[in-house]
Scaffold this motif. Structure first.
Motif, PDB file in Angstrom:
ATOM      1  N   ASN A 190      -3.957  -8.465  14.693  1.00 29.50           N
ATOM      2  CA  ASN A 190      -3.222  -7.637  15.654  1.00 29.50           C
ATOM      3  C   ASN A 190      -3.958  -7.579  16.993  1.00 29.50           C
ATOM      4  O   ASN A 190      -3.340  -7.617  18.067  1.00 29.50           O
ATOM      5  CB  ASN A 190      -3.016  -6.225  15.109  1.00 29.50           C
ATOM      6  CG  ASN A 190      -1.905  -6.148  14.077  1.00 29.50           C
ATOM      7  OD1 ASN A 190      -0.986  -6.960  14.057  1.00 29.50           O
ATOM      8  ND2 ASN A 190      -1.975  -5.151  13.204  1.00 29.50           N
ATOM      9  N   THR A 240      -5.895  -7.649   8.988  1.00 26.57           N
ATOM     10  CA  THR A 240      -4.693  -7.193   9.689  1.00 26.57           C
ATOM     11  C   THR A 240      -5.046  -6.694  11.084  1.00 26.57           C
ATOM     12  O   THR A 240      -4.400  -7.059  12.075  1.00 26.57           O
ATOM     13  CB  THR A 240      -3.990  -6.075   8.895  1.00 26.57           C
ATOM     14  OG1 THR A 240      -3.677  -6.550   7.584  1.00 26.57           O
ATOM     15  CG2 THR A 240      -2.703  -5.645   9.585  1.00 26.57           C
ATOM     16  N   SER A 241      -6.065  -5.860  11.185  1.00 27.04           N
ATOM     17  CA  SER A 241      -6.500  -5.340  12.487  1.00 27.04           C
ATOM     18  C   SER A 241      -6.957  -6.468  13.406  1.00 27.04           C
ATOM     19  O   SER A 241      -6.637  -6.478  14.605  1.00 27.04           O
ATOM     20  CB  SER A 241      -7.645  -4.339  12.301  1.00 27.04           C
ATOM     21  OG  SER A 241      -7.218  -3.201  11.598  1.00 27.04           O
ATOM     22  N   ASP A 285       3.673 -12.879   7.046  1.00 24.21           N
ATOM     23  CA  ASP A 285       2.335 -12.527   7.522  1.00 24.21           C
ATOM     24  C   ASP A 285       2.144 -11.016   7.401  1.00 24.21           C
ATOM     25  O   ASP A 285       3.114 -10.254   7.314  1.00 24.21           O
ATOM     26  CB  ASP A 285       2.158 -12.962   8.979  1.00 24.21           C
ATOM     27  CG  ASP A 285       0.698 -13.197   9.339  1.00 24.21           C
ATOM     28  OD1 ASP A 285       0.262 -14.369   9.341  1.00 24.21           O
ATOM     29  OD2 ASP A 285      -0.018 -12.216   9.616  1.00 24.21           O
ATOM     30  N   ILE A 286       0.860 -10.580   7.433  1.00 19.57           N
ATOM     31  CA  ILE A 286       0.556  -9.148   7.371  1.00 19.57           C
ATOM     32  C   ILE A 286       0.324  -8.556   8.762  1.00 19.57           C
ATOM     33  O   ILE A 286       0.131  -7.345   8.887  1.00 19.57           O
ATOM     34  CB  ILE A 286      -0.666  -8.856   6.474  1.00 19.57           C
ATOM     35  CG1 ILE A 286      -1.902  -9.610   6.975  1.00 19.57           C
ATOM     36  CG2 ILE A 286      -0.358  -9.187   5.033  1.00 19.57           C
ATOM     37  CD1 ILE A 286      -3.178  -9.250   6.226  1.00 19.57           C
ATOM     38  N   SER A 287       0.326  -9.411   9.803  1.00 22.96           N
ATOM     39  CA  SER A 287       0.094  -8.931  11.165  1.00 22.96           C
ATOM     40  C   SER A 287       1.408  -8.828  11.922  1.00 22.96           C
ATOM     41  O   SER A 287       2.038  -9.839  12.246  1.00 22.96           O
ATOM     42  CB  SER A 287      -0.856  -9.873  11.912  1.00 22.96           C
ATOM     43  OG  SER A 287      -0.860  -9.575  13.295  1.00 22.96           O
ATOM     44  N   LYS A 288       1.796  -7.606  12.254  1.00 23.29           N
ATOM     45  CA  LYS A 288       3.055  -7.377  12.981  1.00 23.29           C
ATOM     46  C   LYS A 288       2.995  -7.975  14.379  1.00 23.29           C
ATOM     47  O   LYS A 288       3.986  -8.545  14.874  1.00 23.29           O
ATOM     48  CB  LYS A 288       3.337  -5.879  13.056  1.00 23.29           C
ATOM     49  CG  LYS A 288       4.669  -5.541  13.708  1.00 23.29           C
ATOM     50  CD  LYS A 288       4.930  -4.038  13.695  1.00 23.29           C
ATOM     51  CE  LYS A 288       6.277  -3.708  14.340  1.00 23.29           C
ATOM     52  NZ  LYS A 288       6.525  -2.243  14.342  1.00 23.29           N
ATOM     53  N   ASP A 340       2.878  -9.007   2.201  1.00 24.86           N
ATOM     54  CA  ASP A 340       1.560  -9.320   1.658  1.00 24.86           C
ATOM     55  C   ASP A 340       1.642 -10.563   0.775  1.00 24.86           C
ATOM     56  O   ASP A 340       2.460 -10.623  -0.151  1.00 24.86           O
ATOM     57  CB  ASP A 340       1.070  -8.114   0.845  1.00 24.86           C
ATOM     58  CG  ASP A 340      -0.336  -8.292   0.307  1.00 24.86           C
ATOM     59  OD1 ASP A 340      -0.919  -9.374   0.481  1.00 24.86           O
ATOM     60  OD2 ASP A 340      -0.842  -7.340  -0.309  1.00 24.86           O
ATOM     61  N   LYS A 399      -8.424  -6.906   3.583  1.00 27.72           N
ATOM     62  CA  LYS A 399      -7.029  -7.041   4.014  1.00 27.72           C
ATOM     63  C   LYS A 399      -6.765  -6.174   5.243  1.00 27.72           C
ATOM     64  O   LYS A 399      -6.100  -6.620   6.198  1.00 27.72           O
ATOM     65  CB  LYS A 399      -6.092  -6.645   2.877  1.00 27.72           C
ATOM     66  CG  LYS A 399      -4.627  -6.988   3.115  1.00 27.72           C
ATOM     67  CD  LYS A 399      -3.799  -6.662   1.882  1.00 27.72           C
ATOM     68  CE  LYS A 399      -4.259  -7.447   0.665  1.00 27.72           C
ATOM     69  NZ  LYS A 399      -3.468  -7.154  -0.541  1.00 27.72           N
ATOM     70  N   GLU A 400      -7.277  -4.955   5.247  1.00 21.92           N
ATOM     71  CA  GLU A 400      -7.089  -4.057   6.394  1.00 21.92           C
ATOM     72  C   GLU A 400      -7.802  -4.603   7.627  1.00 21.92           C
ATOM     73  O   GLU A 400      -7.277  -4.549   8.747  1.00 21.92           O
ATOM     74  CB  GLU A 400      -7.611  -2.664   6.054  1.00 21.92           C
ATOM     75  CG  GLU A 400      -6.773  -1.912   5.030  1.00 21.92           C
ATOM     76  CD  GLU A 400      -7.421  -0.612   4.608  1.00 21.92           C
ATOM     77  OE1 GLU A 400      -6.718   0.412   4.599  1.00 21.92           O
ATOM     78  OE2 GLU A 400      -8.625  -0.601   4.298  1.00 21.92           O
TER      79      GLU A 400
END
Length: 244
Positions: A22, A18-19, A84-87, A112, A14-15
């Motif tokens: 982004n 997300t990265s 979404d988890i991506s800002k 999430d 998940k991390e």
């Protein structure tokens, strides 16, 4: 179930996801549309046209830059939440929504998919466009989608798929494994992100039975539609009433 991750480091999937999103957000739209040869518009439209006209609320999970949510606004009268988890992806999506004057129809939320911030039985339809293979725990995400979907509501999932017919299968594999990672890596400046894409599709298609997962969490009606000669699958599931 084997896990494919973008960066092969010690962070959770998940991390890493997300990265990754982004990182590639600024180039995502141009790559998504060009690398799919513009067919991504067609696939999303076909999915949205499966939604009943009476639908009032739609949730778009893994909305990214909000293309699926915008398509839903075009072909339905529903109010839409894109999650979404991506800002960074959501920031781009919000600009598109504002430019199209859809702020009264579409709301975006950073959250999430495995812990949806909504009550039970609130959405008439849920869409996931090319994102379910990125879930850390697909079954947990499916449980959350089932929980928040109304009885009789429809779940629509788009995912890439390897076609079976010759020579399309061979052309697809060459393009997906040799051409796409090079072009994607050069433009996005993130080679691992576009190496992850074909790897994640292979892992999903070879190791994950989406039909079994959805059945396990409660969905009782399930079908698959092959789009563009099987290059993409549209998965359709309906939340049926529980028999007592």
């Amino acid at each position: 179930m084997s896990k494919t991750t973008p960066y092969k480091n010690t962070k959770s999937k998940k991390e890493q996801i997300t990265s990754m999103f982004n990182n590639i957000a600024p180039s995502y739209d141009i790559l998504n549309h060009s690398l799919s040869l513009g067919m991504d518009y067609v696939w999303r439209k076909k999915a949205i046209l499966e939604i009943e006209d009476s639908s009032e609320r739609i949730l778009d999970i893994a909305t990214g830059t909000a293309d699926f949510a915008i398509t839903a606004a075009k072909y339905t009268n529903a109010d839409i939440i894109g999650l979404d988890i991506s800002k960074e992806m959501l920031n781009i999506g919000q600009k598109k929504i504002t430019n199209k004057k859809l702020n009264n129809r579409i709301k975006l939320k950073l959250a999430d998919c495995e812990n949806l911030p909504f009550n039970d039985n609130v959405f008439d339809a849920i869409t996931v466009g090319f994102g379910i293979r990125n879930f850390e725990n697909i079954e947990l995400g499916a449980k959350e989608m089932y929980r928040t979907l109304k009885t009789g509501g429809k779940l629509l999932i788009l995912e890439p798929n390897e076609p079976k017919i010759f020579p399309l299968k061979q052309l697809y594999r060459f393009y997906f494994q040799k051409i796409l990672p090079v072009i994607g890596g050069l433009i996005s400046k993130d080679k691992m992100a576009y190496k992850y894409l074909p790897d994640s599709v292979d892992n999903f298609n070879n190791h994950i039975s989406l039909e079994k997962i959805l059945s396990n969490v409660g969905f009782k009606e399930f079908k698959i539609k092959n789009l563009t000669f099987g290059v993409v699958n549209l998965y359709i599931a309906i939340k049926k009433p529980i028999k007592r």
